[in-house]
Design an enzyme around this catalytic site. Structure first.
Site, PDB file in Angstrom:
ATOM      1  N   HIS A 336      29.719  58.936  30.684  1.00 38.92           N
ATOM      2  CA  HIS A 336      28.328  58.468  30.674  1.00 38.92           C
ATOM      3  C   HIS A 336      27.525  59.298  31.685  1.00 38.92           C
ATOM      4  CE1 HIS A 336      25.140  55.681  29.630  1.00 38.92           C
ATOM      5  NE2 HIS A 336      24.717  55.936  30.846  1.00 38.92           N
ATOM      6  N   ALA A 337      26.453  59.923  31.226  1.00 41.61           N
ATOM      7  CA  ALA A 337      25.726  60.890  32.056  1.00 41.61           C
ATOM      8  C   ALA A 337      25.154  60.241  33.318  1.00 41.61           C
ATOM      9  CB  ALA A 337      24.602  61.505  31.241  1.00 41.61           C
ATOM     10  N   HIS A 366      16.514  64.086  30.971  1.00 41.97           N
ATOM     11  CA  HIS A 366      16.522  62.797  31.676  1.00 41.97           C
ATOM     12  C   HIS A 366      17.228  62.946  33.032  1.00 41.97           C
ATOM     13  CE1 HIS A 366      16.843  58.360  32.111  1.00 41.97           C
ATOM     14  NE2 HIS A 366      17.968  58.673  32.737  1.00 41.97           N
ATOM     15  N   GLU A 367      18.405  63.529  33.012  1.00 38.94           N
ATOM     16  CA  GLU A 367      19.174  63.670  34.264  1.00 38.94           C
ATOM     17  C   GLU A 367      18.451  64.579  35.252  1.00 38.94           C
ATOM     18  OE1 GLU A 367      21.451  61.658  34.918  1.00 38.94           O
ATOM     19  OE2 GLU A 367      21.579  60.891  32.876  1.00 38.94           O
ATOM     20  N   HIS A 370      16.005  62.824  37.404  1.00 42.50           N
ATOM     21  CA  HIS A 370      16.572  62.230  38.628  1.00 42.50           C
ATOM     22  C   HIS A 370      16.729  63.310  39.701  1.00 42.50           C
ATOM     23  CE1 HIS A 370      17.419  58.350  36.827  1.00 42.50           C
ATOM     24  NE2 HIS A 370      18.233  58.838  35.932  1.00 42.50           N
ATOM     25  N   GLU A 394      13.991  56.373  36.463  1.00 42.83           N
ATOM     26  CA  GLU A 394      14.416  56.608  35.086  1.00 42.83           C
ATOM     27  C   GLU A 394      13.344  57.301  34.252  1.00 42.83           C
ATOM     28  OE1 GLU A 394      17.375  56.343  34.316  1.00 42.83           O
ATOM     29  OE2 GLU A 394      18.076  55.171  36.038  1.00 42.83           O
ATOM     30  N   HIS A 495      26.765  50.128  31.303  1.00 40.83           N
ATOM     31  CA  HIS A 495      26.126  49.583  32.503  1.00 40.83           C
ATOM     32  C   HIS A 495      26.671  48.224  32.935  1.00 40.83           C
ATOM     33  CE1 HIS A 495      23.649  52.688  30.783  1.00 40.83           C
ATOM     34  NE2 HIS A 495      23.011  52.823  31.928  1.00 40.83           N
ATOM     35  N   TYR A 505      15.361  50.581  32.678  1.00 40.59           N
ATOM     36  CA  TYR A 505      15.085  51.406  31.499  1.00 40.59           C
ATOM     37  C   TYR A 505      13.970  50.795  30.658  1.00 40.59           C
ATOM     38  CZ  TYR A 505      19.622  53.272  32.871  1.00 40.59           C
ATOM     39  OH  TYR A 505      20.668  53.809  33.580  1.00 40.59           O
TER      40      TYR A 505
HETATM   41  O1  X8Z Z   1      22.129  55.437  31.148  1.00 38.92           O
HETATM   42  C1  X8Z Z   1      21.205  56.173  30.872  1.00 38.92           C
HETATM   43  C2  X8Z Z   1      21.150  57.562  31.462  1.00 38.92           C
HETATM   44  C3  X8Z Z   1      21.695  57.622  32.835  1.00 38.92           C
HETATM   45  S1  X8Z Z   1      20.698  56.855  34.005  1.00 38.92           S
HETATM   46  C4  X8Z Z   1      21.930  58.515  30.604  1.00 38.92           C
HETATM   47  N1  X8Z Z   1      20.274  55.772  29.975  1.00 38.92           N
HETATM   48  C5  X8Z Z   1      20.327  54.479  29.324  1.00 38.92           C
HETATM   49  C6  X8Z Z   1      21.512  54.366  28.394  1.00 38.92           C
HETATM   50  O2  X8Z Z   1      22.117  55.385  28.066  1.00 38.92           O
HETATM   51  O3  X8Z Z   1      21.827  53.248  27.977  1.00 38.92           O
HETATM   52  C7  X8Z Z   1      19.099  56.534  29.571  1.00 38.92           C
HETATM   53  C8  X8Z Z   1      18.345  55.675  28.628  1.00 38.92           C
HETATM   54  C9  X8Z Z   1      19.039  54.347  28.561  1.00 38.92           C
HETATM   55 ZN    ZN Z   2      18.870  57.747  34.315  1.00 37.53          ZN
END
Ligand code: X8Z
Ligand code: ZN
Length: 596
Positions: A336-337, A366-367, A370, A394, A495, A505
């Protein structure tokens, strides 16, 4: 190391006769000392977590959990002393620092060594199980999450989709009881900090009372819900045409495995089914990236190029040396990024198992959002290093992506001639809405579930039933097969085992449109919002950079004002942006009966 830590903790507090500790330092001295000691500790924790996330083994679990435990102990001691300065005279920066310390972290530990160790271990372990999770089918083929996600994105075979959807959900039941224990311990930690429970702590990170924040986030949801309902109605109708009314009923929630995404959180992967004007201005960035032979590094550099075009600095050379951009073949990593602020702002990194796709190209932007926040607030004291609120953090990279218009993509050679017509606009807006509007109820419901779990409104016996109730209520989707309390479907989303709050988000998806609108004004563009690109515009970049440099030194409305001139979060920008599609959807849905 442990010894040094205990000595340090003893020095923090001098016990008075009645067992109450009294500060021996002024608030400003205390903040300065926490700054020094916190920097040391986070160096160690950062290294341990990085290695753990990029090398999942039982050994790295031990190292990470130990580092985590020390971090929790530091936090407990810090909070205890910080409390004592409340109501005393402090300069504004010290007062802000104390206030931020008292907000706590997403998993506060009670002041008890055994519970602290247990908490750190549970958190490390759950994330590791998620990161190394795989689904082996009856033929004995095993696949990890990214391979399963690719099936969800590409297959249109109902049963194949169902198989991978269910398969991934076989990973999470193994940590359901750990999650329950995590809730118990972290709730104790939150209570020691003076919160009713962990929900109240999480809701308390927004420069307003917890209950004011819940009302505020509901207000934002109410603003966008009518548009979501229109999109849902149309998408359900098209899926029903594709899979048949017996599979997708026109008056029921949509089966969760048909939306192109493992969690039904964004739906742009099923754009092919939804395309309003087939063949008009089709964009296939994945194909363009692959045909042009982009690799992981080149994709990252292209994303960096957007930020530098705004006048923001180049990434430090160490970024490319130290980041993990490619999934290793020989070991498990948390794919997960994520973005990491290591080396006190001097060694920022990302960890992302980059694949050559448009979606991953988006995630890279997105990354880097940050990373640019880290770079811009690098000279702030560490307590002020953070987003104005977590939704700001975010939103940075996503804001930039809103400028990746067809005209921009064309100049980058990632798209053929950008066609300009009403049909092209509607197609493009549909694609965007399947990502940005479809996400909103998901962004809202995850923490709705956790808030209720933390407060006890959803009891451990009802974790899964409570989850699906909210999935249906907010998103209008349903599990495609019967679920039970032997499942832990919330835990199938990163998460939850990763314990990252999610409302950030939801807020981000709304405020990024506010940011886009204001940056477009700064760039002197007065056309429709969806046509604006701030690429190459230094005035917009300066405005963005100045806001980022504030970090969390001021309450977020100040940062919001710095970039938009207004002090509130507001969904009118996202609604304006999608005005053409909204009218189109209303027309399509006029003879349909919507809702579920
Ligand atoms: O978790 C993330 C990023 C890392 S902060 C990749 N996002 C959420 C997800 O993947 O559920 C970005 C958008 C929503
Ligand atoms: Zn993020």
């Amino acid at each position: 190391m442990k010894l040094k830590l205990l000595t340090m903790l003893a020095a923090v507090l001098i016990l008075t006769g009645c067992g109450q500790s009294a500060p021996t330092e002024t608030a400003a001295e205390f903040v300065a000392r926490m700054e020094r000691e916190g920097a040391e500790l986070s160096k160690e924790a950062g290294a341990a977590y990085w290695v753990r996330s990029t090398y999942i083994t039982p050994d790295t679990a031990i190292l990470a959990a130990k580092a985590g435990e020390r971090g929790l102990a530091f936090e407990s001691a810090m909070v205890k002393q910080a409390k004592q300065y409340l109501g005393t005279d402090m300069d504004p920066a010290t007062a802000r620092a104390i206030e931020l310390m008292l907000r706590g972290s997403p998993a506060p530990a009670p002041d008890d060594e055994a519970l602290r160790a247990e908490l750190a271990q549970i958190l490390t372990d759950m994330e590791g199980q998620y990161g190394s999770g795989e689904y082996c089918n009856q033929a004995g083929e095993c696949r990890q999450l990214q391979e399963l996600e690719a099936v969800l994105a590409e297959s249109r075979d109902y049963d194949e989709l169902l198989d991978v959807w269910q398969g991934w959900r076989q990973v999470s039941p193994s940590y359901r009881s750990q999650y329950q224990r995590f809730v118990e311990i972290a709730n104790l930690g939150a209570a020691e900090m003076g919160y009713k429970n962990l929900a109240e702590l999480w809701q308390g990170g927004y420069d307003m009372e917890s209950n004011t924040f819940t009302i505020e986030s509901r207000r934002l949801w109410d603003q966008v819900k009518p548009f979501y309902d229109q999109l849902h109605c149309h998408v359900r109708a098209k899926l029903s045409e594709t899979y048949g009314a017996e599979k997708v009923a026109l008056d029921k929630p949509i089966p969760a495995h048909l939306l192109g995404n493992m969690w039904s959180q964004t739906w742009d992967n099923v754009y092919d089914i939804m395309e309003p004007y087939p063949g008009v201005a089709s964009v296939d960035i994945t194909a363009a990236l692959q045909e042009q032979g982009y690799d992981e590094v080149q994709m990252t550099q292209a994303a960096e190029g957007f930020f530098t075009s705004l006048g923001l600095p180049a990434l430090p050379e160490s970024f490319y040396r130290n980041s993990l951009l490619k999934k290793p073949q020989d070991r498990n990593v948390v794919c997960h990024a994520s973005a990491w602020d290591l080396g006190n702002g001097n060694d920022p990194r990302i960890k992302q198992c980059v694949e050559i796709t448009a979606e991953q190209f988006g995630t890279l932007h997105h990354e880097l959002g940050h990373i640019y926040y880290y770079l811009m607030y690098k000279d702030q004291p560490s307590v002020f290093k953070g987003g104005a609120h977590d939704g700001f953090h975010e939103a940075v990279g996503d804001t930039v992506q809103l400028s990746m218009t067809p005209a921009y993509l064309q100049t980058k050679g990632l798209m053929g001639d950008a066609e300009e017509s009403y049909e092209a606009t509607i197609n493009q807006q549909m694609k965007m809405a399947l990502e940005k509007i479809a996400f909103l109820p998901f962004g809202k419901m995850i923490d709705e579930w956790r808030w209720q779990v933390f407060s006890g409104d959803i009891s451990p016996e009802d974790y899964n039933a409570g989850w699906w109730k909210l999935r249906e209520q907010y998103q209008g989707i349903a599990a495609p097969v019967a679920r039970s309390e032997a499942d832990f479907d919330a835990g199938a989303k990163y998460h939850v085992p990763g314990n990252t709050p999610y409302t950030r988000y939801f807020l981000s998806f709304i405020i990024q449109f506010q940011f886009h609108k204001s940056l477009c004004e700064a760039a002197g563009q007065d056309g429709p919002l969806h046509e604006c690109s701030i690429y190459n515009n230094k005035a917009a970049g300066e405005k963005l950079g100045n806001m980022l440099a504030m970090g969390q030194s001021q309450p977020w409305p100040d940062a919001m004002e710095a970039i938009t001139g207004q002090r509130d979060m507001d969904a009118s920008a996202i609604i304006d942006y999608f005005a053409p599609l909204n009218s189109w959807l209303e027309e399509q849905n006029k003879d349909r009966s919507c809702g579920w």
